[in-house]
Write an enzyme that holds these catalytic residues in place. Structure first.
Site, PDB file in Angstrom:
ATOM      1  N   GLU A 168       0.819  -1.224   0.000  1.00 39.80           N
ATOM      2  CA  GLU A 168       0.000   0.000   0.000  1.00 39.80           C
ATOM      3  C   GLU A 168       0.851   1.271   0.000  1.00 39.80           C
ATOM      4  OE1 GLU A 168      -3.224  -0.486   2.808  1.00 39.80           O
ATOM      5  OE2 GLU A 168      -3.659  -2.465   2.010  1.00 39.80           O
TER       6      GLU A 168
ATOM      7  N   SER B 111       7.778   2.696   1.821  1.00 40.13           N
ATOM      8  CA  SER B 111       8.248   3.850   2.606  1.00 40.13           C
ATOM      9  C   SER B 111       8.944   4.855   1.686  1.00 40.13           C
ATOM     10  CB  SER B 111       9.212   3.391   3.700  1.00 40.13           C
ATOM     11  OG  SER B 111       8.528   2.555   4.606  1.00 40.13           O
TER      12      SER B 111
HETATM   13  N1  CAA Z   1      -5.807  12.069  -3.536  1.00 47.07           N
HETATM   14  C1  CAA Z   1      -6.438  12.657  -4.576  1.00 47.07           C
HETATM   15  N2  CAA Z   1      -5.850  12.847  -5.784  1.00 47.07           N
HETATM   16  C2  CAA Z   1      -4.585  12.424  -5.926  1.00 47.07           C
HETATM   17  C3  CAA Z   1      -3.875  11.806  -4.897  1.00 47.07           C
HETATM   18  C4  CAA Z   1      -4.538  11.635  -3.647  1.00 47.07           C
HETATM   19  N3  CAA Z   1      -3.919  11.060  -2.610  1.00 47.07           N
HETATM   20  N4  CAA Z   1      -2.643  11.486  -5.321  1.00 47.07           N
HETATM   21  C5  CAA Z   1      -2.559  11.895  -6.597  1.00 47.07           C
HETATM   22  N5  CAA Z   1      -3.726  12.463  -6.946  1.00 47.07           N
HETATM   23  C6  CAA Z   1      -4.066  13.066  -8.244  1.00 47.07           C
HETATM   24  C7  CAA Z   1      -3.143  14.262  -8.528  1.00 47.07           C
HETATM   25  O1  CAA Z   1      -3.654  15.445  -7.947  1.00 47.07           O
HETATM   26  C8  CAA Z   1      -3.152  14.310 -10.030  1.00 47.07           C
HETATM   27  O2  CAA Z   1      -4.349  14.901 -10.468  1.00 47.07           O
HETATM   28  P1  CAA Z   1      -4.338  16.189 -11.486  1.00 47.07           P
HETATM   29  O3  CAA Z   1      -3.584  15.692 -12.697  1.00 47.07           O
HETATM   30  O4  CAA Z   1      -5.785  16.456 -11.737  1.00 47.07           O
HETATM   31  O5  CAA Z   1      -3.603  17.256 -10.766  1.00 47.07           O
HETATM   32  C9  CAA Z   1      -3.237  12.840 -10.422  1.00 47.07           C
HETATM   33  O6  CAA Z   1      -3.789  12.155  -9.297  1.00 47.07           O
HETATM   34  C10 CAA Z   1      -1.883  12.239 -10.762  1.00 47.07           C
HETATM   35  O7  CAA Z   1      -1.052  12.434  -9.648  1.00 47.07           O
HETATM   36  P2  CAA Z   1       0.543  12.350  -9.722  1.00 47.07           P
HETATM   37  O8  CAA Z   1       1.020  13.124 -10.923  1.00 47.07           O
HETATM   38  O9  CAA Z   1       1.091  12.702  -8.400  1.00 47.07           O
HETATM   39  O10 CAA Z   1       0.743  10.780 -10.056  1.00 47.07           O
HETATM   40  P3  CAA Z   1       2.054   9.932 -10.216  1.00 47.07           P
HETATM   41  O11 CAA Z   1       1.913   9.052 -11.395  1.00 47.07           O
HETATM   42  O12 CAA Z   1       3.249  10.818 -10.106  1.00 47.07           O
HETATM   43  O13 CAA Z   1       1.997   8.924  -8.951  1.00 47.07           O
HETATM   44  C11 CAA Z   1       2.363   8.158  -6.721  1.00 47.07           C
HETATM   45  C12 CAA Z   1       2.010   9.319  -7.691  1.00 47.07           C
HETATM   46  C13 CAA Z   1       2.203   8.789  -5.370  1.00 47.07           C
HETATM   47  C14 CAA Z   1       3.785   7.636  -6.880  1.00 47.07           C
HETATM   48  C15 CAA Z   1       1.364   6.989  -6.913  1.00 47.07           C
HETATM   49  O14 CAA Z   1       1.599   6.288  -8.112  1.00 47.07           O
HETATM   50  C16 CAA Z   1       1.378   6.007  -5.740  1.00 47.07           C
HETATM   51  O15 CAA Z   1       0.771   6.244  -4.700  1.00 47.07           O
HETATM   52  N6  CAA Z   1       2.086   4.886  -5.899  1.00 47.07           N
HETATM   53  C17 CAA Z   1       2.036   3.817  -4.908  1.00 47.07           C
HETATM   54  C18 CAA Z   1       0.938   2.872  -5.268  1.00 47.07           C
HETATM   55  C19 CAA Z   1       0.598   1.930  -4.155  1.00 47.07           C
HETATM   56  O16 CAA Z   1       0.435   2.318  -3.011  1.00 47.07           O
HETATM   57  N7  CAA Z   1       0.464   0.657  -4.533  1.00 47.07           N
HETATM   58  C20 CAA Z   1       0.049  -0.383  -3.629  1.00 47.07           C
HETATM   59  C21 CAA Z   1      -1.369  -0.782  -3.941  1.00 47.07           C
HETATM   60  S1  CAA Z   1      -1.906  -1.970  -2.806  1.00 47.07           S
HETATM   61  C22 CAA Z   1      -2.403  -3.245  -3.802  1.00 47.07           C
HETATM   62  O17 CAA Z   1      -2.753  -3.103  -4.930  1.00 47.07           O
HETATM   63  C23 CAA Z   1      -2.328  -4.586  -3.200  1.00 47.07           C
HETATM   64  C24 CAA Z   1      -3.443  -4.941  -2.337  1.00 47.07           C
HETATM   65  O18 CAA Z   1      -3.711  -6.115  -2.216  1.00 47.07           O
HETATM   66  C25 CAA Z   1      -4.154  -3.959  -1.550  1.00 47.07           C
END
Ligand code: CAA
Length: 379
Positions: free
Chosen positions: A360, A363
């Site tokens: 999720e 770090s």
């Molecule tokens: N809340 C609302 N909107 C958000 C947001 C949030 N927390 N984070 C990003 N956004 C929005 C941004 O505002 C942006 O919108 P606009 O273009 O309209 O401004 C859009 O989303 C894109 O954001 P970024 O440019 O920041 O996106 P990015 O491609 O650079 O990625 C990242 C950002 C933080 C690295 C993201 O990819 C991330 O969180 N990665 C980790 C993923 C993760 O946690 N994976 C584990 C999943 S768990 C799972 O799948 C297994 C299970 O069994 C549960």
């Protein structure tokens, strides 16, 4: 800990604490050996835990984000795997709670509360941290969408009745080309793949998912076309608070084993609890646990009030996960050779804890989220 819980939250906390001590904690070792238990899930369902924060009209108990953090926290004191199972169930179900149409909420939330297990399918074999890089596609066809691709590391997928699946509806549009879909078990082409042989958290089920031209009806599109990435990020903001709650509960479990051992183990003519080196370890554990609890409930309160909590959730996840791994390692050190043996359980807790630094949002990724947010803040 004296956070300002309501009377109802205290009642729920005590109920979950009692249930955890009676029904969950005694099974933790067996879950580590044999995997997820449907029998235990049935009991959790009967207790009304599966939808504890859903509105009553959708089969829930009308709790809020603090209630769900409390529930996860208490369960994690008995079994981190079961807390993770519930976290993953809510990660998926909450996307419907917050972004579903009335018809979707009426159909799926009572199911999540009382009938079935949910899973959230974002990660893929080649897209974990880079969530916008997923390659599963959804192509428009008459009456619905055809989903094609594969998912990896999906908690609950092998036992799930409903999955929320993220897929690219516009492969050239990056994060804005991702859409969320509700997919039911049994849909032709929707297959469970390989089960992961994990280091820890073995009481939760984690598998691959394979989507071979899965036809999803139009009414199961969740939110807006192209709105799936934001739905996923908002869901992960909530789930990261749950990881903080798991970290606090799991670390307390480890500390309690270390405390009991330190109070009864005699060395140099007195219990090792009298040695400063051991007191220092326990003090550091207690400080970390308290800080994680406070950060968890602070972030949960922001969420309950409908305020943005991206930074706070990322902070508690990073801090809590690292604190938890350290606490479990120090608990092993306190027990010495016994700590390294399966008999005393702390080795299992360290194996469970490591996942919290990875799942999720690693770090490393979350430090990036926190760093960029703080750097952009005006004082
Ligand atoms: N809340 C609302 N909107 C958000 C947001 C949030 N927390 N984070 C990003 N956004 C929005 C941004 O505002 C942006 O919108 P606009 O273009 O309209 O401004 C859009 O989303 C894109 O954001 P970024 O440019 O920041 O996106 P990015 O491609 O650079 O990625 C990242 C950002 C933080 C690295 C993201 O990819 C991330 O969180 N990665 C980790 C993923 C993760 O946690 N994976 C584990 C999943 S768990 C799972 O799948 C297994 C299970 O069994 C549960």
């Amino acid at each position: 800990m004296n956070f300002e819980f309501t009377e109802e939250q205290i009642m729920i906390r005590d109920m979950v604490r009692d249930f955890t001590q009676r029904e969950i904690a005694p099974l933790d070792e067996e879950l580590d050996r044999n995997g997820f238990s449907h029998a235990l899930y049935e009991k959790m369902k009967e207790m009304g835990l599966m939808g504890i924060h859903f509105p009553e009209q959708y089969g829930g108990a009308d709790g809020d984000a603090v209630t769900s953090a409390l529930t996860i926290h208490e369960i994690a004191k008995g079994s981190a795997s079961i807390a993770l199972f519930l976290d993953a169930h809510w990660l998926a179900a909450d996307t419907i709670l917050y972004h579903g149409t009335e018809a979707q909420k009426t159909k799926y939330l009572p199911m999540a509360a009382n009938e079935g297990i949910f899973a959230f399918a974002l990660t893929e074999p080649a897209a974990g941290s880079d969530a916008a890089g997923i390659q599963t596609t959804a192509t428009k066809v008459e009456g619905g969408w055809l989903l094609r691709g594969s998912k990896a590391w999906i908690t609950n997928a092998g036992v799930a009745d409903v999955c929320v699946v993220l897929a690219k509806t516009d492969p050239d549009a990056g994060a804005k080309g991702i859409t969320a879909f509700i997919v039911e078990k049994g849909t032709p082409g929707f297959l469970v793949g390989r089960k992961e042989d994990k280091m820890g958290m073995r009481g939760s089920n984690t598998t691959e998912l394979i989507l071979e031209d899965v036809k999803v009806p139009d009414e199961n599109l969740l939110g807006e076309i192209g709105g799936g990435f934001k739905i996923a990020m908002i869901a992960l903001d909530g789930a990261r608070i749950s990881i903080g709650a798991i970290a606090a509960g799991l670390a307390e479990h480890a500390m309690n084993i270390a405390k009991d051992y330190a109070n009864q183990r005699v060395a140099f003519g007195r219990p090792i609890a009298k040695l400063f080196a051991i007191q220092e370890k326990i003090a550091n554990m207690a400080i970390g646990i308290r800080a994680t609890q406070l950060m968890t409930y602070d972030a949960a309160k922001l969420k309950a009030e409908g305020k943005r909590h991206t930074k706070e959730a990322a902070m508690v996840k990073v801090f809590g996960a690292e604190m938890c791994s350290k606490t479990c390692a120090e608990a092993i050190q306190t027990l010495g050779g016994y700590g390294y043996s399966k008999e005393y359980h702390v080795e299992r807790l360290l194996r469970d804890a490591k996942l919290l630094e990875i799942g999720e949002g690693t770090s490393e990724i979350l430090r990036m989220v926190i760093g960029t947010t703080v750097l952009a803040e005006k004082d």
